[in-house]
Scaffold this active site. Structure first.
Site, PDB file in Angstrom:
ATOM      1  CG  ASP A  30      -2.149   0.927   0.976  1.00 36.48           C
ATOM      2  OD1 ASP A  30      -2.077   1.769   0.055  1.00 36.48           O
ATOM      3  OD2 ASP A  30      -3.155   0.813   1.698  1.00 36.48           O
TER       4      ASP A  30
HETATM    5  C1  BGC Z   1      -5.005   3.326   0.122  1.00 41.28           C
HETATM    6  C2  BGC Z   1      -5.055   2.351  -1.029  1.00 41.28           C
HETATM    7  C3  BGC Z   1      -4.891   3.111  -2.324  1.00 41.28           C
HETATM    8  C4  BGC Z   1      -3.578   3.868  -2.274  1.00 41.28           C
HETATM    9  C5  BGC Z   1      -3.294   4.633  -3.532  1.00 41.28           C
HETATM   10  C6  BGC Z   1      -3.800   4.234   0.081  1.00 41.28           C
HETATM   11  O1  BGC Z   1      -3.921   5.246   1.002  1.00 41.28           O
HETATM   12  O2  BGC Z   1      -5.024   2.607   1.327  1.00 41.28           O
HETATM   13  O3  BGC Z   1      -6.271   1.665  -1.019  1.00 41.28           O
HETATM   14  O4  BGC Z   1      -4.959   2.236  -3.404  1.00 41.28           O
HETATM   15  O5  BGC Z   1      -3.625   4.787  -1.191  1.00 41.28           O
HETATM   16  O6  BGC Z   1      -4.135   5.707  -3.642  1.00 41.28           O
END
Ligand code: BGC
Length: 868
Positions: free
Chosen positions: A784
């Site tokens: 993530d």
């Molecule tokens: C989120 C993810 C997301 C990523 C990119 C993170 O803060 O938890 O679900 O895909 O950001 O935006």
């Protein structure tokens, strides 16, 4: 010259129109009728309708954060009703609410811009933690009621939430506010009927709605994307008969959920989360512990009635097939019904919940009097439970009671499967052992749900003996440290050679230097660009996409960079951007993916060159995942995936950072709307359907996320989830396992949190032993965003548990650190060949090559698709 996929035309495209229509049809299928005393459907007779509530004009299409999709426009409830022919008899009240919201928004923006100016991107994380919330609604006065048709009022309650913050069990969020209750009282006193519409992403407290006389109907519209209002009007007017069913248990009161007291911030500790309810999540808990829900799992009404008759239950090989005849017994409305099969497992050495969902199916639209035979098939092995002592899935001997019906509290016994001996279905090893003593809930069968006549039904039910030979044994073989790849090719190998078949990916990977390999394993948000990027919008190749893989090997080795864009409620991109005449995208011009984020960050708009060109990439905001799951229609979900896939192809996106498939462990999780269900089978089947829809599009893939146990948002980044291996496997991993095995998603995203003391991003046993060795996952694993720290993604706080390690990611088989920083690259390079006594994440060349090769394989897939 960069390739730009976006269109130069600001006009609404045929694709946008078509996908809105498709999304509208899907959305209406997932709305759930919770109550109806006959007032619905409302004839679309042009009456002056009194429509109040926070969701009428400020309709929430989906939650906030990275899951928010930038569509061209949103059809509000008000617009939907007007489009259906009603006139709005409550405009002055709606105007008053608008004014209150704009002044509240003004105050909020001032506060937030000061914060972001002071703290930069880290301040942005605080925005996520303290998102803007609309103020309470104004009072409905007698004057507001004049002029409107008095036979029926509609009251739309909306709620919003998003990543970075959990919901609160307080008025205005989980509960209704005093004002909302007063307003409902005014309507029920002044109108013959009041219809309540819930424009919410998850469960709210309905006790007051259920207890108030005069509330004639309650419809869960959920959050339906940019056609929200249109789809709602379709259902309210009966153009579509609602056929959605709940995928989470709606409790009578919040305290009824087993994790109510300790979930997230509720016990004052957001560092450690103890999953003491074990496997008793959702209906598994309510049914086993004698707790009556307000609306049970699987529940959903219709404007017509159905009769379900089980025709047969058969065992063929290792599969059980239930055939059920569904008849529309109503006289007026066509409709669809969902049939669900549950199984109660026998008591044995492992305790078992009252029942678990084993399979489901939905009819086509049945005219009054019409019938259809549905079949539901599930493998006997899916009824096994995980035994930590044996490190194996077991089918314990005894009776497996098959129950069939239309929701979890409305089933009848259709058959009893019997097993004479306990069978091991999968011999594994314990991979996620708890890091502390966990004394988890155990059910006492005396509290199990029952109903009149249950015992007699069981007596009469057909008995089917399951021979041990019907179930085969899977024994996991675990891989060791990968060997370093070597090649005998002396001339320089490029991706073109691989595509031409004159060299293999192994040859290419083996020729790469450690810095080249490290580059492949880290996203591109580095240096100058990274310092200006905001979380979730770091792509340089496709504005507003969440990130890219490296283009550092483009010229030297012909390896294309891949674009990764968020979801799950559609494709999240900047709606517009500007490029110069040579196709160089000019950052800061056009609309940001996060509204006015650049302005908030104090990033000055660059000068617009005179020959600059505007580009547009409007995407369809499809319904939230929970609504999709509520359709119980896998074909509809596949179509939703197809919408995303079509738009990915159009805009040059390789990976969709969706679907999210964490379990609805507690209704207060701020991201539940992005996830499907409290039930792992539903989550797994839905994610698989979504993936099949996306991956119909060559070179496009899903990224199932967040793996795993990302069930809370307050301190999602640094909390430690303590959970038994049984609950992890049966509840929190099962959906992922189903999705991987059924649909082979091209990638998977790890969660931020730790699992039993170790970051999931760094956990070899999770990412290699379970995901790859046990389940056969062959795609790319990525982190993530900002999991490894740096890049300004952490809120400026002290955490009990630190960040994951970039070299630790590689060691675990986590191929791609996103969005990536130079520090990540340097950490990997330094770890290769380091002394394990000094660096716990010392890497061998083979480990790094294995990760880089998987990224290369994805780039190869993309290239083949593009060249097709
Ligand atoms: C989120 C993810 C997301 C990523 C990119 C993170 O803060 O938890 O679900 O895909 O950001 O935006």
């Amino acid at each position: 010259m960069a390739v730009i996929y976006a269109t130069r035309s600001p006009e609404i495209s045929e694709r946008e129109k078509r996908n809105m229509e498709r999304s509208r049809r899907i959305a209406a299928q997932g709305m759930v009728l919770l109550k109806n005393d006959g007032v619905l459907p409302l004839p679309a007779d042009g009456r002056k309708l009194a429509v109040f509530g926070s969701g009428v004009r400020r309709t929430v299409k989906g939650g906030t954060g990275s899951g928010d999709v930038n569509s061209r426009s949103v059809y509000t409830v008000e617009q939907g009703l007007v489009d259906a022919g009603f006139t709005i008899g409550s405009a002055s009240w709606l105007d008053r609410f608008d004014e209150a919201c704009s002044s509240a928004m003004g105050v909020y923006m001032e506060k937030i811009s000061a914060l972001i100016r002071e703290k930069g991107p880290a301040g942005f994380m605080e925005v996520m933690e303290n998102p803007y919330r609309d103020p309470d609604v104004p009072e409905i006065t007698m004057e507001d009621l004049t002029g409107a048709d008095r036979s029926c009022a509609v009251y739309v309650i909306s709620r919003n939430s998003g990543e970075g913050a959990d919901r609160k069990a307080v008025p205005g969020d989980y509960e209704l506010t005093e004002r909302e209750i007063q307003n409902l009282e005014a309507l029920t006193a002044g109108f013959e009927h009041t219809v309540v519409v819930l424009n919410v992403g998850g469960v709210i407290d309905t006790s007051c709605l259920r207890g108030m006389d005069g509330i004639s109907a309650i419809l869960l519209m959920s959050q339906a994307g940019n056609i929200s209002g249109l789809a709602l009007a379709d259902v309210l007017t009966g153009k579509v008969n609602p056929s959605g069913h709940l995928t989470a248990t709606w409790a009578e009161r919040f305290g009824d959920y087993p994790s109510a007291e300790t979930f997230s911030y509720r016990n004052g500790d957001v560092d450690d989360e103890y999953y003491l309810e074990g496997i008793y999540v959702g209906y598994r808990y309510f049914d086993s512990f004698g707790v009556t829900p307000a609306y049970p799992f699987g529940f959903g009404g219709s404007y017509t009635e159905f009769a379900v008759t089980v025709k047969s239950v058969e065992l063929q090989g290792g599969d059980v097939t239930v055939s059920a005849l569904v008849k529309n017994t109503g006289a007026k409305y066509a409709g669809r019904e969902v049939v669900q099969a549950y199984v109660s497992q026998p008591e044995g050495s492992l305790d078992k919940p009252y029942q678990v969902l084993a399979g489901y199916a939905k009819t086509d639209e049945l005219a009054p009097g019409a019938e259809q035979c549905l079949t539901i098939t599930f493998p006997v092995s899916s009824l096994a439970s995980y035994d930590e002592e044996k490190a194996a899935y077991l089918l314990e001997k005894g009776e497996y009671v098959v129950r069939v019906g239309t929701h979890s509290r409305n089933t009848h016994i259709a058959a009893v499967l019997t097993l004479d001996e306990t069978i091991i279905t999968e011999q594994l090893k314990n991979n996620l052992v708890p890091d502390c003593d966990l004394s988890v809930l155990k059910a006492d069968r005396s509290a199990f749900f029952t109903y009149d006549g249950e015992a007699a039904e069981k007596e009469k039910a057909p008995v089917i003996a399951v021979p041990a030979s019907a179930v085969s044994l899977f024994t996991a073989v675990y891989s060791g440290t990968p060997e370093a790849l070597v090649t005998d090719k002396t001339e320089k190998v490029t991706m073109q050679d691989v595509l031409a078949g004159t060299a293999t990916l192994d040859d290419l990977t083996a020729q790469l230097t450690v810095p080249e390999l490290a580059d492949l394993c880290v996203g591109t948000a580095r240096g100058g660009f990274g310092s200006q990027s905001t979380i979730g919008a770091a792509s340089t190749a496709c504005p507003g996409a969440a990130g890219d893989t490296t283009s550092a090997l483009l010229e030297s080795r012909g390896v294309v960079n891949l674009v990764l864009a968020d979801g799950p409620a559609g494709l999240r991109l900047s709606p517009s951007f500007v490029a110069d005449k040579d196709n160089n995208i000019i950052p800061g011009l056009g609309q940001s993916a996060f509204g006015n984020m650049d302005q908030l960050l104090g990033i000055a708009k660059p000068e617009r060159p005179s020959d600059a060109v505007d580009y547009y990439q409007y995407c369809t905001a499809i319904p939230i995942a929970t609504l999709l799951a509520q359709t119980w229609d896998l074909a509809a979900i596949e179509e939703a995936g197809d919408i995303a896939g079509e738009e990915m192809e159009e805009f040059g996106v390789t990976l969709w950072l969706a679907p999210g498939m964490n379990i609805h462990r507690n209704p207060l999780c701020g991201r539940n709307f992005e996830y499907y269900s409290e039930d792992p089978l539903v989550a797994g089947l839905c994610a698989a359907a979504d993936t099949l829809g996306v991956q119909k599009h060559p070179g496009c893939g899903t990224t199932i996320k967040h793996f795993a146990l990302n069930n809370q948002e307050d301190n999602r980044t640094h909390s430690n989830a303590h959970c038994t291996e049984r609950a992890i496997r049966e509840i929190y991993l099962k959906g992922f396992e189903i999705a991987v095995k059924r649909s082979a998603p091209l990638s998977l995203m790890t969660s931020y949190n730790l699992i039993n003391g170790q970051h999931s991003a760094n956990r070899y046993e999770l990412l290699t032993s379970i995901l790859r060795d046990e389940w056969g996952f062959g795609g790319v694993v990525m982190t993530d965003w900002g999991t490894t720290g740096g890049g300004g993604f952490d809120a400026p706080k002290e955490y009990k548990y630190g960040n994951s390690d970039t070299a630790g990611c590689i060691k675990a088989g986590n191929d791609l650190t996103m969005p990536g920083s130079q520090q990540d690259v340097d950490t990997i390079i330094a770890a290769v060949g380091a002394d394990p006594a000094e660096n716990p994440f010392a890497l061998t060349l083979g480990e790094l090559q294995a990760c880089a090769k998987r990224v290369l394989a994805l780039a190869e897939k993309r290239e083949r698709a593009v060249r097709r």
